[in-house]
Design a protein around this motif. Structure first.
Motif, PDB file in Angstrom:
ATOM      1  N   LEU A   1       0.839  -1.190   0.000  1.00 15.38           N
ATOM      2  CA  LEU A   1       0.000   0.000   0.000  1.00 15.38           C
ATOM      3  C   LEU A   1       0.878   1.246   0.000  1.00 15.38           C
ATOM      4  O   LEU A   1       1.954   1.259   0.595  1.00 15.38           O
ATOM      5  CB  LEU A   1      -0.909   0.037   1.239  1.00 15.38           C
TER       6      LEU A   1
ATOM      7  N   GLY B   1     -15.131  -4.824  -0.910  1.00 11.48           N
ATOM      8  CA  GLY B   1     -14.748  -3.699  -0.079  1.00 11.48           C
ATOM      9  C   GLY B   1     -14.713  -4.119   1.372  1.00 11.48           C
ATOM     10  O   GLY B   1     -15.079  -5.241   1.722  1.00 11.48           O
TER      11      GLY B   1
ATOM     12  N   ARG C   1      -5.610  -8.124  -7.056  1.00  7.28           N
ATOM     13  CA  ARG C   1      -6.533  -6.994  -7.079  1.00  7.28           C
ATOM     14  C   ARG C   1      -5.824  -5.666  -6.833  1.00  7.28           C
ATOM     15  O   ARG C   1      -4.823  -5.602  -6.139  1.00  7.28           O
ATOM     16  CB  ARG C   1      -7.582  -7.157  -5.967  1.00  7.28           C
ATOM     17  N   GLY C   2      -6.441  -4.625  -7.375  1.00  9.84           N
ATOM     18  CA  GLY C   2      -6.071  -3.277  -6.997  1.00  9.84           C
ATOM     19  C   GLY C   2      -6.886  -2.896  -5.765  1.00  9.84           C
ATOM     20  O   GLY C   2      -7.933  -3.486  -5.487  1.00  9.84           O
ATOM     21  N   ARG C   3      -6.387  -1.912  -5.014  1.00  8.99           N
ATOM     22  CA  ARG C   3      -7.081  -1.491  -3.790  1.00  8.99           C
ATOM     23  C   ARG C   3      -7.018   0.023  -3.682  1.00  8.99           C
ATOM     24  O   ARG C   3      -5.989   0.633  -3.960  1.00  8.99           O
ATOM     25  CB  ARG C   3      -6.405  -2.139  -2.589  1.00  8.99           C
TER      26      ARG C   3
ATOM     27  N   THR D   1     -11.963  -2.797  -3.572  1.00  7.11           N
ATOM     28  CA  THR D   1     -10.935  -3.601  -4.214  1.00  7.11           C
ATOM     29  C   THR D   1     -11.557  -4.369  -5.379  1.00  7.11           C
ATOM     30  O   THR D   1     -12.749  -4.665  -5.361  1.00  7.11           O
ATOM     31  CB  THR D   1     -10.273  -4.568  -3.195  1.00  7.11           C
TER      32      THR D   1
ATOM     33  N   TYR E   1     -12.156   0.740   2.298  1.00  7.29           N
ATOM     34  CA  TYR E   1     -11.548   0.564   0.979  1.00  7.29           C
ATOM     35  C   TYR E   1     -12.477  -0.205   0.048  1.00  7.29           C
ATOM     36  O   TYR E   1     -13.406  -0.876   0.475  1.00  7.29           O
ATOM     37  CB  TYR E   1     -10.207  -0.171   1.100  1.00  7.29           C
TER      38      TYR E   1
ATOM     39  N   ILE F   1      -1.781  -2.754  -4.347  1.00 11.12           N
ATOM     40  CA  ILE F   1      -2.050  -3.992  -5.069  1.00 11.12           C
ATOM     41  C   ILE F   1      -1.894  -5.120  -4.066  1.00 11.12           C
ATOM     42  O   ILE F   1      -1.032  -5.061  -3.177  1.00 11.12           O
ATOM     43  CB  ILE F   1      -1.115  -4.173  -6.284  1.00 11.12           C
ATOM     44  N   GLU F   2      -2.759  -6.125  -4.178  1.00 10.50           N
ATOM     45  CA  GLU F   2      -2.713  -7.228  -3.233  1.00 10.50           C
ATOM     46  C   GLU F   2      -3.107  -8.526  -3.907  1.00 10.50           C
ATOM     47  O   GLU F   2      -3.720  -8.527  -4.978  1.00 10.50           O
ATOM     48  CB  GLU F   2      -3.613  -6.956  -2.027  1.00 10.50           C
TER      49      GLU F   2
END
Length: 179
Positions: free
Chosen positions: A65, A167, A116-118, A131, A129, A75-76
């Motif tokens: 993050l 989210g 995923r993007g976050r 995602t 958040y 990104i996760e």
């Protein structure tokens, strides 16, 4: 007009910084709805079976993050193993399968994961958040198909991909620890 100085022993206000790499684990419930479409005869009618699989899932996740002001981007990825399964008996009618076919089998989820993007908005140690990104997984079916009294074993593996969106709210309850 004289500037006011805080006393030497006044508490220092800190703001949590979400920037950095992280890793963790998860455990939870896996409830999956699946559908099998069968058309053993090319161009023949399709017969559909709906399944509900239940079990426990556990796995790992990690990411990075970056925080600028209250905005948090990252990104996760996560990966999990599942025990979700079901043991149906299903009969495909002769109209769809030429001969009535009975399937006795186990259907189960093997694993799944996402990349995923976050995006979030930090309120000190609270981070609501959203995602979204790519999802993948593998499931397996194995058992016997009985046609005209003859049982034949089978085993199939299905690799699937798709998308995911979600989210949540994360809370940093101690330095380097969140839930």
């Amino acid at each position: 007009y004289l500037p006011v100085k805080a006393p030497a022993n006044a508490p220092v206000s800190t703001v949590y910084n979400w920037t950095g790499f992280y890793a963790g684990g998860h455990v939870g419930y896996d409830g999956t709805n699946a559908r099998h479409d069968r058309s053993p005869v090319a161009g023949g009618p399709v017969d559909t079976e709906s399944l509900s699989l239940d079990g426990v899932e556990g796995g790992i996740q990690g990411g990075y993050l970056f925080q600028t002001g209250p905005l948090v981007f990252g990104i996760e990825s996560d990966f999990g193993w599942s025990s979700a399964s079901t043991n149906p008996t299903y009969t495909c009618p002769a109209a769809s399968c030429v001969f009535a076919t009975t399937y006795n089998y186990t259907a189960k989820n093997i694993y799944g994961g996402t990349i995923r993007g976050r995006f979030g908005y930090a309120f000190d140690n609270w981070l609501p958040y959203v995602t979204g990104g790519w999802a993948y997984g593998q499931s397996k079916s194995e058992g016997t198909a009985t046609v005209l009294g003859v049982a034949t074993p089978f085993s199939t593996t299905h690799n699937t991909t798709g998308w995911t969106v979600g989210g949540g709210i994360e809370n940093a309850f101690a330095p380097s620890w969140s839930w």
